[in-house]
Design a protein around this motif. Sequence first.
Motif, short mmCIF file in Angstrom:
data_model
loop_
_atom_site.label_atom_id
_atom_site.label_comp_id
_atom_site.label_asym_id
_atom_site.label_seq_id
_atom_site.Cartn_x
_atom_site.Cartn_y
_atom_site.Cartn_z
N VAL A 22 -6.25 7.54 -17.39
CA VAL A 22 -6.39 8.39 -18.57
C VAL A 22 -7.40 9.51 -18.36
N SER A 23 -8.26 9.39 -17.35
CA SER A 23 -9.25 10.45 -17.09
C SER A 23 -8.75 11.50 -16.10
N THR A 24 -7.61 11.24 -15.47
CA THR A 24 -7.10 12.21 -14.48
C THR A 24 -5.65 12.58 -14.80
N ASP A 25 -4.69 11.98 -14.06
CA ASP A 25 -3.30 12.44 -14.22
C ASP A 25 -2.48 11.62 -15.20
N GLY A 26 -3.06 10.56 -15.78
CA GLY A 26 -2.35 9.77 -16.77
C GLY A 26 -1.33 8.78 -16.23
N SER A 27 -1.11 8.79 -14.92
CA SER A 27 -0.11 7.89 -14.34
C SER A 27 -0.65 6.46 -14.26
N PHE A 28 0.27 5.50 -14.15
CA PHE A 28 -0.12 4.10 -14.02
C PHE A 28 -0.44 3.81 -12.57
N ALA A 29 -1.51 3.04 -12.34
CA ALA A 29 -1.92 2.74 -10.97
C ALA A 29 -2.50 1.34 -10.88
N VAL A 34 0.84 -1.20 0.00
CA VAL A 34 0.00 0.00 0.00
C VAL A 34 0.88 1.25 0.00
N ILE A 35 0.57 2.18 -0.93
CA ILE A 35 1.33 3.42 -1.07
C ILE A 35 0.34 4.59 -1.13
N PRO A 36 0.81 5.83 -0.92
CA PRO A 36 -0.09 6.98 -1.07
C PRO A 36 -0.58 7.12 -2.50
N GLY A 37 -1.84 7.50 -2.67
CA GLY A 37 -2.40 7.71 -4.00
C GLY A 37 -2.43 9.18 -4.35
N GLN A 38 -3.18 9.53 -5.40
CA GLN A 38 -3.24 10.93 -5.81
C GLN A 38 -4.20 11.75 -4.95
#
Length: 273
Positions: A208-215, A157-161
């Motif tokens: 793709v609907s927000t910051d484009g980063s992989f999650a 578990v890591i911090p999200g956006q």
Amino acid sequence: MKIQNNIRSIAIGSFDGMHVAHMKVVEAVDAIVVIERNGGYLTPGYKRSLYTDKMCCFYFFDTIKSLSPEDFVEKLNEDFPRLERIVVGYDFAFGKNKAGSATTLRELFDKEVVIVDEICLEGIPVHSRTIKAYLREGNIYMANKLLGRHYSIKGRVIPGQGLGKKALVPTLNLKVEHYQLPLEGVYATQTKIGSSWYHSVSFLGHRVSTDGSFAVETHIIDKDIGMVEGEIILEFRALIRKNRKFDTLDMLKGQIEKDIERATALLNESSSG
């Protein structure tokens, strides 16, 4: 100093996935010799031992890839001084540049070598590469069928956006390494936190609907689990939809609500079936 052992029979292979064909190969041996490579696993490293009661011994590919077939067999005899039987699959290859085959092993090893024929389910050959291909196209049903279990991955578990809890739904964001990930999209899943399993809906892919980063993130359905730290497990049950872009957060939130409803129905159906 070498550790002496009384192992008399081994199965050799990558055993990535510990799928139904692997279970056939290892059923009548004392130990499994895993040829460990790097990346894109169905079951990385020691996690293979979670699916078998056999002892798992590891040869790291980079340390043995230069050995000739003869040297490899000599190493086996040194590491397993009481070895009497070796079991391999029909497509087993070993030695530098894959110079040795299952037949070569039978010629070089002076005791018993058992070669297991190709195993099929409903006419489909069971191979790790086939399972990975099904995962990459989002066919969780067939991947699970060939595995003989539900495909699962472990992540930290890591911090999200921070957007989910505020504007969408709360999720646990995961850092996942070494696993073969399924097709980008939304899945009905089970999430294991500590010793408890929860119904969940999970997303993996580029946002793709927000910051484009992989999650890789999972939402626990109808439960407030509070703060979670450490590692958790995602178990894949079904693909709900492929990843796609939404023009507004409201549209995305509306779709997530539908995803949760669909996941709940699928998981309840699975639980009662």
